[in-house]
Scaffold this motif. Structure first.
Motif, short mmCIF file in Angstrom:
data_model
loop_
_atom_site.label_atom_id
_atom_site.label_comp_id
_atom_site.label_asym_id
_atom_site.label_seq_id
_atom_site.Cartn_x
_atom_site.Cartn_y
_atom_site.Cartn_z
N GLU A 72 8.90 2.14 -13.59
CA GLU A 72 7.61 1.44 -13.49
C GLU A 72 7.80 -0.07 -13.52
O GLU A 72 7.18 -0.80 -12.75
CB GLU A 72 6.71 1.89 -14.64
CG GLU A 72 5.32 1.30 -14.62
CD GLU A 72 4.45 1.85 -15.75
OE1 GLU A 72 3.54 1.12 -16.18
OE2 GLU A 72 4.70 2.99 -16.20
N ASP A 82 0.81 -1.22 0.00
CA ASP A 82 0.00 0.00 0.00
C ASP A 82 0.85 1.27 0.00
O ASP A 82 0.31 2.38 0.09
CB ASP A 82 -0.91 0.01 1.23
CG ASP A 82 -1.91 -1.14 1.22
OD1 ASP A 82 -2.40 -1.48 0.12
OD2 ASP A 82 -2.18 -1.71 2.29
N ASP A 138 2.23 5.92 -8.09
CA ASP A 138 0.90 6.43 -7.73
C ASP A 138 0.68 7.86 -8.19
O ASP A 138 -0.45 8.27 -8.44
CB ASP A 138 0.73 6.35 -6.21
CG ASP A 138 0.78 4.91 -5.72
OD1 ASP A 138 -0.19 4.18 -5.93
OD2 ASP A 138 1.82 4.53 -5.15
N ARG A 139 1.77 8.63 -8.30
CA ARG A 139 1.64 10.02 -8.75
C ARG A 139 2.91 10.39 -9.50
O ARG A 139 4.01 10.19 -9.02
CB ARG A 139 1.44 10.94 -7.55
CG ARG A 139 1.43 12.42 -7.89
CD ARG A 139 0.16 12.86 -8.61
NE ARG A 139 -1.00 12.81 -7.74
CZ ARG A 139 -2.14 13.42 -8.00
NH1 ARG A 139 -2.27 14.12 -9.12
NH2 ARG A 139 -3.17 13.32 -7.17
N GLU A 154 -0.90 15.18 -2.72
CA GLU A 154 -0.74 13.93 -1.98
C GLU A 154 -0.43 14.21 -0.51
O GLU A 154 0.67 14.64 -0.18
CB GLU A 154 0.39 13.09 -2.59
CG GLU A 154 0.09 12.54 -3.97
CD GLU A 154 -0.97 11.45 -3.93
OE1 GLU A 154 -1.18 10.84 -2.86
OE2 GLU A 154 -1.60 11.21 -4.98
N ASP A 204 3.34 0.46 -7.45
CA ASP A 204 2.98 1.26 -8.62
C ASP A 204 3.54 2.67 -8.46
O ASP A 204 3.88 3.11 -7.36
CB ASP A 204 1.46 1.37 -8.75
CG ASP A 204 0.79 0.02 -8.94
OD1 ASP A 204 1.23 -0.73 -9.83
OD2 ASP A 204 -0.14 -0.28 -8.18
N ILE A 226 2.81 4.51 -1.02
CA ILE A 226 2.57 5.52 -2.05
C ILE A 226 3.91 5.98 -2.61
O ILE A 226 4.75 6.51 -1.88
CB ILE A 226 1.81 6.74 -1.47
CG1 ILE A 226 0.49 6.28 -0.83
CG2 ILE A 226 1.56 7.78 -2.56
CD1 ILE A 226 -0.47 5.62 -1.80
#
Length: 352
Positions: A206, A183, A217-218, A240, A215, A185
């Motif tokens: 990536e 989870d 995320d931003r 964020e 991932d 970020i």
């Protein structure tokens, strides 16, 4: 740490080892003539520094863009310093420029002067392809640095930083820190979004993150400038409220990135830089900021180009390779610099 991540780390370690071996081969050269047939293949290898012994005079034309940021300034300085180490090298340095037409005219002048070789970091690889091809057709070997030409006929040898590998290295480091937290970020601060080199860095990042279940995320784009880095980061931090890790593509724009972080009074994340500036390495060593690592994008590429140009003109081999001659393409490794190994890289750092 997952079995998949462990496998990934082993694979990257193997690749890094192979790359390091290739780079060692590129740096360790021999000027000894080939052995006579039947002279015995088990004789001791020639001294690795033999290629540094003076040979025939080599006139090298050198052209690069304007030093409008630290990395580019370091590129030119390293090239000039390296040429100065050889008494058999005469370096003719064109005025640094971001004007494509002016850079083309500089290469045309080198052709007219009949230099022995040209080391060229083009402001725009595609735009300089035709004139580089003209030099090659005139019998002048061209060493293409960093930004590739659009034709394989435009250069005898090409030296590149590993943009995709930078992303892989940054993503792998972040996976090592956060791979057990699906989870987490993760944010990314690009340079100029439209450039192929930026796209390669992002793709490598990536791909590496996805291998450990993370991932991007931003993602925000800056422009390789301090102001651009500050603006992009301010926007990121406003959007964020919580971030676990940031990869910033470029340590020069990182000055602005750090300013935005300090202004926002945010420190819940760690950051990985890109390129390998001395300023960032010093912060990593001090250990008192969010900067915990940077990924090297070597500012020695043009200096390596000077050395390869000299070898090519003097018809010397890279002695630690079985194959004769200078390789057509050399891609330099993108290692991660952390507090554990920073002392090994300080001498390579440049001022932002």
């Amino acid at each position: 740490m997952s079995a998949r991540m462990t496998s990934r780390r082993r694979t990257l370690t193997a690749v890094a080892g192979a790359t390091a071996a290739l780079l060692l081969a590129a740096g360790c050269t021999s000027n000894e003539p080939p052995e006579e047939e039947g002279s015995g293949a088990t004789e001791a290898a020639a001294p690795v520094e033999a290629n540094d012994e003076p040979g025939e005079k080599v006139v090298i034309g050198f052209s690069a863009p304007a030093a409008d940021h630290g990395w580019m300034g370091a590129i030119t300085k390293a090239a000039v310093d390296t040429a100065g180490q050889y008494e058999d090298v005469e370096l003719r340095q064109a005025e640094a420029t971001n004007d494509v037409n002016m850079q083309i005219s500089h290469i045309e002048q080198f052709i007219n002067e009949g230099v022995d070789a040209i080391v060229l970091l083009p402001f725009d690889g595609a735009a300089l392809t035709d004139v580089a091809t003209q030099a090659m057709e005139a019998g002048i070997p061209v060493i293409n640095v960093d930004r590739e030409f659009s034709s394989p006929f435009a250069a005898r040898a090409t030296i590149l930083g590993d943009n995709y590998g930078m992303g892989v290295s940054a993503g792998t480091y972040i996976c090592e820190q956060l791979g057990d937290n699906p989870d987490a970020i993760v944010a990314e601060i690009q340079g100029i979004e439209s450039l192929p080199l930026t796209q390669d860095r992002s793709q490598g990042f990536e791909d590496a993150l996805s291998d450990c279940g993370l991932d991007v995320d931003r993602r925000v784009a800056a422009d390789f400038t301090i102001q651009g880095g500050e603006t992009a980061t301010s926007n990121l931090l406003q959007a964020e409220p919580k971030i676990d890790a940031i990869w910033n593509h470029d340590d020069d724009q990182g000055v602005g990135v750090m300013a935005a972080i300090e202004n926002a009074d945010r420190d819940e994340f760690f950051m990985v830089g890109g390129a390998g500036s001395l300023d960032v390495m010093e912060e990593i060593k001090a250990g008192d900021s969010v900067l915990k690592a940077t990924v090297v994008y070597p500012s020695t590429q043009a200096a390596d180009g000077i050395k390869l140009a000299r070898l090519i003109v003097q018809d010397k081999n890279m002695g630690d390779l079985v194959s004769p001659g200078v390789p057509r393409t050399t891609t330099l490794f993108a290692p991660v610099v952390t507090s554990e190994n920073v002392d090994q890289f300080m001498d390579m750092g440049f001022r932002s």
